[in-house]
Design a protein around this motif. Structure first.
Motif, PDB file in Angstrom:
ATOM      1  N   GLU A 240      41.574  49.919  45.057  1.00 32.82           N
ATOM      2  CA  GLU A 240      41.703  50.304  43.739  1.00 32.82           C
ATOM      3  C   GLU A 240      41.212  49.915  43.245  1.00 32.82           C
ATOM      4  OE1 GLU A 240      42.086  55.120  44.418  1.00 32.82           O
ATOM      5  OE2 GLU A 240      43.782  53.725  42.726  1.00 32.82           O
ATOM      6  N   ILE A 241      40.050  49.842  42.429  1.00 32.25           N
ATOM      7  CA  ILE A 241      40.464  48.877  41.149  1.00 32.25           C
ATOM      8  C   ILE A 241      40.326  49.869  40.046  1.00 32.25           C
ATOM      9  CG2 ILE A 241      39.571  46.940  42.261  1.00 32.25           C
ATOM     10  CD1 ILE A 241      36.625  47.092  40.579  1.00 32.25           C
ATOM     11  N   LEU A 242      39.179  51.159  39.665  1.00 31.12           N
ATOM     12  CA  LEU A 242      39.627  52.069  38.991  1.00 31.12           C
ATOM     13  C   LEU A 242      40.605  52.829  39.033  1.00 31.12           C
ATOM     14  CD1 LEU A 242      35.459  52.360  38.717  1.00 31.12           C
ATOM     15  CD2 LEU A 242      36.699  50.852  37.925  1.00 31.12           C
ATOM     16  N   LYS A 243      40.772  53.925  38.468  1.00 32.44           N
ATOM     17  CA  LYS A 243      42.537  54.645  38.226  1.00 32.44           C
ATOM     18  C   LYS A 243      42.145  55.529  36.931  1.00 32.44           C
ATOM     19  CE  LYS A 243      45.359  52.297  40.950  1.00 32.44           C
ATOM     20  NZ  LYS A 243      46.803  51.217  41.354  1.00 32.44           N
ATOM     21  N   ASP A 244      42.102  56.804  37.145  1.00 38.31           N
ATOM     22  CA  ASP A 244      43.261  57.947  36.378  1.00 38.31           C
ATOM     23  C   ASP A 244      42.234  58.532  35.160  1.00 38.31           C
ATOM     24  OD1 ASP A 244      44.772  58.205  36.669  1.00 38.31           O
ATOM     25  OD2 ASP A 244      46.086  56.454  36.968  1.00 38.31           O
ATOM     26  N   PHE A 245      39.992  58.146  35.396  1.00 32.12           N
ATOM     27  CA  PHE A 245      39.690  58.155  34.099  1.00 32.12           C
ATOM     28  C   PHE A 245      39.686  60.021  34.484  1.00 32.12           C
ATOM     29  CE2 PHE A 245      37.986  54.000  35.464  1.00 32.12           C
ATOM     30  CZ  PHE A 245      37.974  53.177  34.590  1.00 32.12           C
ATOM     31  N   VAL A 246      38.917  60.278  33.186  1.00 30.34           N
ATOM     32  CA  VAL A 246      39.035  61.805  32.395  1.00 30.34           C
ATOM     33  C   VAL A 246      37.516  61.832  31.956  1.00 30.34           C
ATOM     34  CG1 VAL A 246      41.197  62.553  33.188  1.00 30.34           C
ATOM     35  CG2 VAL A 246      40.224  61.936  30.504  1.00 30.34           C
ATOM     36  N   PHE A 247      36.856  63.065  32.274  1.00 31.24           N
ATOM     37  CA  PHE A 247      35.980  63.073  31.339  1.00 31.24           C
ATOM     38  C   PHE A 247      36.083  63.890  30.457  1.00 31.24           C
ATOM     39  CE2 PHE A 247      32.293  65.695  31.776  1.00 31.24           C
ATOM     40  CZ  PHE A 247      30.506  64.620  31.296  1.00 31.24           C
ATOM     41  N   ALA A 248      35.311  63.298  29.661  1.00 30.66           N
ATOM     42  CA  ALA A 248      35.496  63.827  28.317  1.00 30.66           C
ATOM     43  C   ALA A 248      33.665  64.040  27.007  1.00 30.66           C
ATOM     44  CB  ALA A 248      36.278  62.907  26.731  1.00 30.66           C
ATOM     45  N   GLY A 249      33.145  64.838  27.657  1.00 30.03           N
ATOM     46  CA  GLY A 249      31.892  65.170  27.445  1.00 30.03           C
ATOM     47  C   GLY A 249      30.861  64.531  27.588  1.00 30.03           C
TER      48      GLY A 249
ATOM     49  N   LYS B 208      31.216  60.358  28.421  1.00 24.62           N
ATOM     50  CA  LYS B 208      32.027  59.100  28.913  1.00 24.62           C
ATOM     51  C   LYS B 208      33.328  59.715  29.715  1.00 24.62           C
ATOM     52  CE  LYS B 208      34.024  58.136  24.788  1.00 24.62           C
ATOM     53  NZ  LYS B 208      34.434  57.421  23.491  1.00 24.62           N
ATOM     54  N   TRP B 209      33.406  59.131  30.439  1.00 23.18           N
ATOM     55  CA  TRP B 209      34.718  58.728  31.364  1.00 23.18           C
ATOM     56  C   TRP B 209      36.087  58.048  30.570  1.00 23.18           C
ATOM     57  CZ3 TRP B 209      30.055  59.452  32.563  1.00 23.18           C
ATOM     58  CH2 TRP B 209      29.666  60.355  33.396  1.00 23.18           C
ATOM     59  N   THR B 210      37.213  58.804  30.716  1.00 30.63           N
ATOM     60  CA  THR B 210      38.048  57.331  28.905  1.00 30.63           C
ATOM     61  C   THR B 210      39.363  57.688  29.698  1.00 30.63           C
ATOM     62  OG1 THR B 210      38.775  59.682  28.266  1.00 30.63           O
ATOM     63  CG2 THR B 210      36.677  58.468  27.051  1.00 30.63           C
ATOM     64  N   ASP B 211      40.272  57.272  29.505  1.00 29.49           N
ATOM     65  CA  ASP B 211      41.534  56.952  29.694  1.00 29.49           C
ATOM     66  C   ASP B 211      42.008  56.718  30.800  1.00 29.49           C
ATOM     67  OD1 ASP B 211      42.225  58.401  26.639  1.00 29.49           O
ATOM     68  OD2 ASP B 211      41.762  59.975  28.009  1.00 29.49           O
ATOM     69  N   GLY B 212      41.069  55.291  31.341  1.00 31.10           N
ATOM     70  CA  GLY B 212      41.057  55.345  32.833  1.00 31.10           C
ATOM     71  C   GLY B 212      42.040  53.754  32.648  1.00 31.10           C
ATOM     72  N   THR B 213      42.146  53.290  33.923  1.00 29.48           N
ATOM     73  CA  THR B 213      41.920  51.345  34.085  1.00 29.48           C
ATOM     74  C   THR B 213      41.425  50.966  34.936  1.00 29.48           C
ATOM     75  OG1 THR B 213      44.051  51.731  36.094  1.00 29.48           O
ATOM     76  CG2 THR B 213      44.163  51.547  33.020  1.00 29.48           C
ATOM     77  N   ILE B 214      41.012  49.706  34.869  1.00 35.54           N
ATOM     78  CA  ILE B 214      40.005  48.517  35.640  1.00 35.54           C
ATOM     79  C   ILE B 214      40.979  47.431  36.214  1.00 35.54           C
ATOM     80  CG2 ILE B 214      39.062  47.307  33.593  1.00 35.54           C
ATOM     81  CD1 ILE B 214      36.458  47.519  35.902  1.00 35.54           C
ATOM     82  N   TYR B 215      41.322  47.659  37.312  1.00 34.84           N
ATOM     83  CA  TYR B 215      42.049  46.242  36.976  1.00 34.84           C
ATOM     84  C   TYR B 215      41.221  44.541  38.270  1.00 34.84           C
ATOM     85  CZ  TYR B 215      44.720  43.477  40.838  1.00 34.84           C
ATOM     86  OH  TYR B 215      45.182  42.069  41.084  1.00 34.84           O
ATOM     87  N   ASP B 216      41.137  43.912  37.721  1.00 36.19           N
ATOM     88  CA  ASP B 216      40.563  42.922  38.379  1.00 36.19           C
ATOM     89  C   ASP B 216      41.105  41.751  38.562  1.00 36.19           C
ATOM     90  OD1 ASP B 216      39.149  40.601  38.059  1.00 36.19           O
ATOM     91  OD2 ASP B 216      38.985  39.262  36.478  1.00 36.19           O
ATOM     92  N   PRO B 217      40.477  42.097  40.601  1.00 26.17           N
ATOM     93  CA  PRO B 217      41.304  41.007  41.492  1.00 26.17           C
ATOM     94  C   PRO B 217      41.373  39.080  41.518  1.00 26.17           C
ATOM     95  CG  PRO B 217      39.327  42.120  42.893  1.00 26.17           C
ATOM     96  CD  PRO B 217      39.596  42.522  40.755  1.00 26.17           C
ATOM     97  N   LYS B 218      40.146  39.008  40.363  1.00 25.23           N
ATOM     98  CA  LYS B 218      39.912  37.779  40.012  1.00 25.23           C
ATOM     99  C   LYS B 218      41.121  37.379  39.151  1.00 25.23           C
ATOM    100  CE  LYS B 218      35.499  37.104  40.807  1.00 25.23           C
ATOM    101  NZ  LYS B 218      33.591  36.779  40.119  1.00 25.23           N
ATOM    102  N   SER B 219      40.912  38.105  37.933  1.00 26.27           N
ATOM    103  CA  SER B 219      42.462  37.355  37.449  1.00 26.27           C
ATOM    104  C   SER B 219      43.614  38.386  37.716  1.00 26.27           C
ATOM    105  CB  SER B 219      42.072  37.864  35.791  1.00 26.27           C
ATOM    106  OG  SER B 219      41.876  39.135  35.633  1.00 26.27           O
ATOM    107  N   GLY B 220      44.029  39.135  38.247  1.00 29.00           N
ATOM    108  CA  GLY B 220      45.090  40.102  38.343  1.00 29.00           C
ATOM    109  C   GLY B 220      45.734  40.661  37.120  1.00 29.00           C
ATOM    110  N   LYS B 221      44.963  40.846  36.052  1.00 29.11           N
ATOM    111  CA  LYS B 221      44.917  41.901  34.664  1.00 29.11           C
ATOM    112  C   LYS B 221      44.269  43.073  35.238  1.00 29.11           C
ATOM    113  CE  LYS B 221      45.523  38.086  32.716  1.00 29.11           C
ATOM    114  NZ  LYS B 221      45.609  36.859  31.467  1.00 29.11           N
ATOM    115  N   THR B 222      45.076  44.317  34.410  1.00 30.69           N
ATOM    116  CA  THR B 222      44.296  45.449  34.577  1.00 30.69           C
ATOM    117  C   THR B 222      44.324  45.692  32.399  1.00 30.69           C
ATOM    118  OG1 THR B 222      45.989  46.567  36.120  1.00 30.69           O
ATOM    119  CG2 THR B 222      44.846  47.479  35.178  1.00 30.69           C
ATOM    120  N   TYR B 223      43.157  46.375  32.446  1.00 32.44           N
ATOM    121  CA  TYR B 223      42.236  47.005  31.324  1.00 32.44           C
ATOM    122  C   TYR B 223      42.830  48.018  30.801  1.00 32.44           C
ATOM    123  CZ  TYR B 223      41.852  41.329  31.412  1.00 32.44           C
ATOM    124  OH  TYR B 223      41.767  40.548  31.729  1.00 32.44           O
ATOM    125  N   SER B 224      42.763  48.911  29.924  1.00 36.62           N
ATOM    126  CA  SER B 224      42.426  49.747  29.734  1.00 36.62           C
ATOM    127  C   SER B 224      40.384  49.656  30.397  1.00 36.62           C
ATOM    128  CB  SER B 224      42.655  50.306  28.383  1.00 36.62           C
ATOM    129  OG  SER B 224      44.146  50.324  28.200  1.00 36.62           O
TER     130      SER B 224
END
Length: 143
Positions: A84-93, A95-111
């Motif tokens: 699971e690389i996309l988490k916790d997105f909410v719909f706001a009119g 766009k879908w916001t306030d979520g995170t994306i995980y990059d398995p190539k770097s091991g980093k999670t971004y807003s």
């Protein structure tokens, strides 16, 4: 006053045309490099995405690719396929916001924020801190 009321009515109608269907992102998407398909699903009122297909599921030694770059040592052995690389997105009119994306190539999670473009492509904006400092990708729907 009558003309002002009509103007307000037309303005309201035109803005309602810009809002997205909140479930329009559900389904399978191919990332910008073509290496993975991510299926976006809904859990309650939030949106999540997991890798459901990889171009190459094994490394050059024939071993199943795992989350080796994860900073949490206990997670390094989990397979990339099904992650699971996309988490916790909410719909706001629009766009879908306030979520995170995980990059398995770097091991980093971004807003992350997601928006659907007029051509049906999904614009992904990953960032650290504020959205201005980040990177965008365009994903296409898997047919």
């Amino acid at each position: 006053m009558k003309y002002f009321s009509l103007l307000l009515l037309f303005t309201a109608i035109s803005f309602s045309g810009f809002t997205q269907n909140k479930d329009a992102i559900l389904g399978k998407w191919i990332n910008s490099t073509g290496e993975a398909h991510v299926e976006i699903a809904k859990k309650g009122d939030k949106y999540f995405g997991k890798i459901v297909w990889l171009k190459e599921t094994k490394d050059d030694k024939g071993i199943v690719k795992t989350d080796l770059k994860n900073p949490d040592a206990s997670l390094k052995s989990r397979p990339i396929l099904g992650l699971e690389i996309l988490k916790d997105f909410v719909f706001a009119g629009s766009k879908w916001t306030d979520g995170t994306i995980y990059d398995p190539k770097s091991g980093k999670t971004y807003s992350c924020n997601m928006t659907l473009k007029d051509n049906g492509q999904l614009n992904m904006r990953g960032y650290v801190g504020i959205s201005l400092i980040g990177r965008s990708e365009v994903w296409k729907r898997v047919k």
